[in-house]
Design an enzyme around this catalytic site. Structure first.
Site, PDB file in Angstrom:
ATOM      1  N   HIS A 198      76.288  34.416  78.151  1.00 52.78           N
ATOM      2  CA  HIS A 198      76.629  33.635  76.955  1.00 52.78           C
ATOM      3  C   HIS A 198      78.134  33.479  76.798  1.00 52.78           C
ATOM      4  O   HIS A 198      78.601  32.540  76.167  1.00 52.78           O
ATOM      5  CB  HIS A 198      75.967  34.235  75.718  1.00 52.78           C
ATOM      6  N   ARG A 305      72.327  27.389  68.431  1.00 51.48           N
ATOM      7  CA  ARG A 305      72.154  28.835  68.685  1.00 51.48           C
ATOM      8  C   ARG A 305      72.622  29.610  67.457  1.00 51.48           C
ATOM      9  O   ARG A 305      73.771  30.027  67.369  1.00 51.48           O
ATOM     10  CB  ARG A 305      72.990  29.258  69.887  1.00 51.48           C
ATOM     11  N   ARG A 341      67.395  26.773  66.421  1.00 48.06           N
ATOM     12  CA  ARG A 341      66.679  27.890  67.050  1.00 48.06           C
ATOM     13  C   ARG A 341      66.877  29.145  66.208  1.00 48.06           C
ATOM     14  O   ARG A 341      67.989  29.449  65.791  1.00 48.06           O
ATOM     15  CB  ARG A 341      67.199  28.130  68.463  1.00 48.06           C
ATOM     16  N   GLU A 443      61.123  30.027  78.449  1.00 47.15           N
ATOM     17  CA  GLU A 443      62.202  30.694  79.189  1.00 47.15           C
ATOM     18  C   GLU A 443      61.742  32.000  79.816  1.00 47.15           C
ATOM     19  O   GLU A 443      62.526  32.726  80.414  1.00 47.15           O
ATOM     20  CB  GLU A 443      63.435  30.886  78.302  1.00 47.15           C
ATOM     21  N   ASN A 466      68.325  28.931  81.608  1.00 47.57           N
ATOM     22  CA  ASN A 466      69.196  30.087  81.867  1.00 47.57           C
ATOM     23  C   ASN A 466      68.362  31.365  81.974  1.00 47.57           C
ATOM     24  O   ASN A 466      68.519  32.155  82.905  1.00 47.57           O
ATOM     25  CB  ASN A 466      70.219  30.256  80.738  1.00 47.57           C
ATOM     26  N   ASP A 467      67.497  31.543  80.995  1.00 47.05           N
ATOM     27  CA  ASP A 467      66.653  32.737  81.032  1.00 47.05           C
ATOM     28  C   ASP A 467      65.496  32.577  82.015  1.00 47.05           C
ATOM     29  O   ASP A 467      65.072  33.547  82.637  1.00 47.05           O
ATOM     30  CB  ASP A 467      66.120  33.055  79.636  1.00 47.05           C
ATOM     31  N   ARG A 477      71.628  37.694  84.213  1.00 49.79           N
ATOM     32  CA  ARG A 477      72.542  36.539  84.193  1.00 49.79           C
ATOM     33  C   ARG A 477      73.974  36.925  83.841  1.00 49.79           C
ATOM     34  O   ARG A 477      74.898  36.129  84.000  1.00 49.79           O
ATOM     35  CB  ARG A 477      72.011  35.441  83.249  1.00 49.79           C
ATOM     36  N   CYS A 514      67.179  22.634  77.603  1.00 50.80           N
ATOM     37  CA  CYS A 514      68.420  22.914  76.861  1.00 50.80           C
ATOM     38  C   CYS A 514      69.251  23.993  77.550  1.00 50.80           C
ATOM     39  O   CYS A 514      70.291  24.391  77.050  1.00 50.80           O
ATOM     40  CB  CYS A 514      68.117  23.308  75.420  1.00 50.80           C
TER      41      CYS A 514
HETATM   42  C1  PEP Z   1      68.307  29.378  77.964  1.00 47.40           C
HETATM   43  O1  PEP Z   1      67.892  30.522  78.155  1.00 47.40           O
HETATM   44  O2  PEP Z   1      68.344  28.512  78.851  1.00 47.40           O
HETATM   45  C2  PEP Z   1      68.804  28.976  76.633  1.00 47.40           C
HETATM   46  C3  PEP Z   1      69.097  27.727  76.357  1.00 47.40           C
HETATM   47  O3  PEP Z   1      69.017  29.961  75.722  1.00 47.40           O
HETATM   48  P1  PEP Z   1      70.258  30.962  75.800  1.00 47.40           P
HETATM   49  O4  PEP Z   1      71.190  30.475  76.867  1.00 47.40           O
HETATM   50  O5  PEP Z   1      70.902  30.983  74.454  1.00 47.40           O
HETATM   51  O6  PEP Z   1      69.617  32.264  76.162  1.00 47.40           O
HETATM   52 MG    MG Z   2      67.562  31.788  76.485  1.00 47.92          MG
END
Ligand code: PEP
Ligand code: MG
Length: 580
Positions: A198, A305, A341, A443, A466-467, A477, A514
């Site tokens: 993040h 977020r 979210r 995710e 991402n997750d 990550r 996203c």
């Molecule tokens: C993701 O996991 O892709 C996502 C958009 O949420 P975050 O990056 O805030 O975990």
């Molecule tokens: Mg996520």
């Protein structure tokens, strides 16, 4: 002497400026080397700051007892006063000033980090949590120190001219990084960190160049060294010679020119050559980000977020404060959709006010009580947010998005709590949106594989790549050591994304991406070929993605991507990507 270091490129662009060394959680603290003759007065300065904090705590204790506060409040104040007198904190920092000839702020932070590391080793959860008290006491001392800056010292910012400030840190949390929104920072480098942590995401949202996972930048760079951060190639150049500096200045102005040319696309329709409309929406962290969303002409907000509203503060934002923040965003978007979210706290995103609430500390936070799991375990906190969101939805098109769902019963419990929030608002006669749409993040691989309950019970889906990548490939990550395995083009990842998009399209359920993949222009054609029609990304990435959209042929891409998805070897997939 000039030298270069390499790391993970996480936020593109070039920054040229002076190094500002910082320590975790205390951005203002720089390292300064003192002269022998100044050490005595530096120790006195520290002692005076400690005395100021001692008086502050006495005043707080008096106020607490006059207001009849809970016994726990006085107990915390006593604990903090006790820490102030503990030889392992202040006395040890005094020794550090003399031994290392460093400034008091720096010595305090070094000692704080050593103590926090010791607390982290405790088996007992209660004792482990006391590290937050150490941090709070040190922050009080730092505040007192910064209120009385050393007489000698650093060049004033004005003397830096128009050079940018480049933050160099061992590590930065997302909470640290979000503070760059108010400070003027040109770029940053850290020794730790992965490409979709993040911290990296916030850097991209700020549009500042950043390189993480550098391993040794922090010990090798000196305060105020001249630095070049190449956030596209993942390179840091320290004290470059005149020729390299000139070359980078030129490249930087070329990049700026390219960016300004892209602005022409702002008003253009985002449609493919064969006439398929693509919705390009924006990701935001704070209400003030809406200005950028409008600047780049996004079709709405695909991901707000909200956990960033909970960071860098000692208390929790109440219902009215949250409601004001959400309403401000939806009003500013003037009828365009805003996807809010719910709190995704945990893993690398921490909020001080939430950290101390629970006896439970997960041994592996990314797999622990994160996001919806935390909210369902703390329904009172969750209900406050839900009420704030459905109230704000009265003022425009808000969609409610739930992170980290995997189980049908989590969906059911969440929907029940949303109903409970509405019932509470009815009884207090608040205006709210009865029909607010509720969607789920996809995710966790389990969610992508068993989509049934999502399609049945929810109104829309948003794929958090991402997750999804982190959990599919079992790599953290945020961990720079395994960043080379973080592969959005792994066939397993691609299949999960494609299956989810196709299942949602078949069920006529809106679906977006996203995660960071949505903002990578190299992947735009691939996602369109999978059938994706809604993307959400950092506002600054929007026009580059739009440029790809307007040159794409959706029908042709669908055929090519369906061929690509049959391959199991990454090499073949990469070959096919070249041909898209
Ligand atoms: C993701 O996991 O892709 C996502 C958009 O949420 P975050 O990056 O805030 O975990
Ligand atoms: Mg996520």
């Amino acid at each position: 002497m000039a030298f270069a270091l390499h790391g993970n490129a996480v936020s593109a662009g070039i920054a040229i400026g002076r190094a500002h060394l910082v320590s975790h959680a205390t951005l203002e603290v720089a390292h300064q080397q003192l002269r022998e003759k100044d050490l005595g007065s530096e120790v006195d300065r520290l002692d005076a700051a400690v005395q100021t904090v001692r008086v502050e705590l006495d005043v707080l204790r008096d106020e607490a007892s006059q207001q009849g506060s809970l016994a726990e409040v006085s107990a915390f104040i006593d604990l903090h006063a006790m820490m102030l007198g503990d030889p392992t904190l202040v006395a040890a920092a005094r020794d550090l000033i003399v031994e290392r000839r460093c400034n008091a702020e720096w010595a305090m932070v070094q000692q704080m980090e050593a103590l926090v590391a010791q607390f982290n080793e405790f088996e007992d959860a209660y004792l482990r949590e006391r590290k937050h008290d150490v941090v709070q006491v040190v922050e009080r001392i730092l505040k007192a120190l910064l209120g009385k800056p050393r007489k000698l010292g650093r060049r004033k910012p004005a003397e830096l001219g128009d050079e940018e400030l480049i933050v160099v840190a061992h590590d930065l949390s997302p909470a640290d990084t979000i503070q760059f929104k108010t400070l003027k920072i040109g770029g940053f480098v850290t020794d730790l960190g992965g490409a979709t942590s993040h911290t990296a995401i916030v850097a991209r949202s700020l549009g500042i160049p950043a390189v993480v996972g550098m391993q040794h930048a922090r010990p090798l760079v000196q305060d105020e060294d001249l630095l070049i951060v190449d956030g596209t190639r993942g390179v840091l150049i320290v004290n470059p010679d005149a020729r390299i500096l000139e070359e980078y200045r030129l490249r930087k102005s070329e990049l700026e020119l390219e960016r300004s040319k892209l602005k022409r696309l702002k008003g253009a329709r985002a449609a493919t050559l064969d006439g398929v409309d693509i919705s390009l929406q924006a990701n935001i962290e704070l209400p003030q980000d809406v200005d950028k969303v409008k600047e780049f002409g996004a079709d709405g907000i695909g991901l707000f977020r909200t956990e960033f509203l909970f960071m860098n503060r000692d208390d929790l934002p109440g219902e009215d404060e949250q409601y004001d923040a959400y309403r401000k965003v939806v009003k500013a978007m003037a009828g365009k959709p805003v996807t809010i979210r719910t709190l995704d706290i945990g893993a690398d995103k921490e909020a001080r006010a939430l950290a101390g609430r629970s006896e439970r500390t997960s041994p592996n936070p990314a797999l622990g009580l994160r996001a919806i799991r935390y909210c369902l375990a703390e329904p009172q906190i969750f209900l406050i947010q839900l009420r704030a969101i459905v109230r704000a939805a009265h003022y425009g098109k808000i969609r409610l998005l739930i992170p980290m769902l995997a189980h049908a019963h989590e969906i059911e419990q969440t929907l029940a709590l949303i109903e409970q929030a509405k019932t509470q608002l009815r009884s207090t006669r608040h205006k709210f949106d009865e029909n607010i749409e509720v969607g789920g993040m996809i995710e966790i691989p389990a969610a992508a594989i068993a989509l049934g309950p999502f399609l049945k019970r929810l109104s829309f889906l948003s794929i958090g790549t991402n997750d999804l990548i982190q959990y599919t490939l079992a790599i953290d990550r945020t961990d720079g050591d395994v960043a080379y395995l973080y592969d959005p083009l792994h066939p397993a990842v691609l299949r999960l994304i494609a299956q989810t998009i196709q299942a949602a399209n078949r069920a006529d359920m809106p679906v977006s991406v996203c995660g960071e993949m949505a903002g990578d222009p190299k992947l735009t054609r691939l996602l369109i070929g999978m059938g994706l029609r809604q993307f959400s990304m950092h506002p600054a990435q929007l026009l580059e993605v739009k440029q790809q959209v307007v040159m794409a042929d959706a029908e042709q891409l669908a055929q090519r991507v369906s061929r690509l998805l049959k391959f199991d070897e990454s090499e073949r997939i990469r070959e096919q990507m070249e041909k898209l």
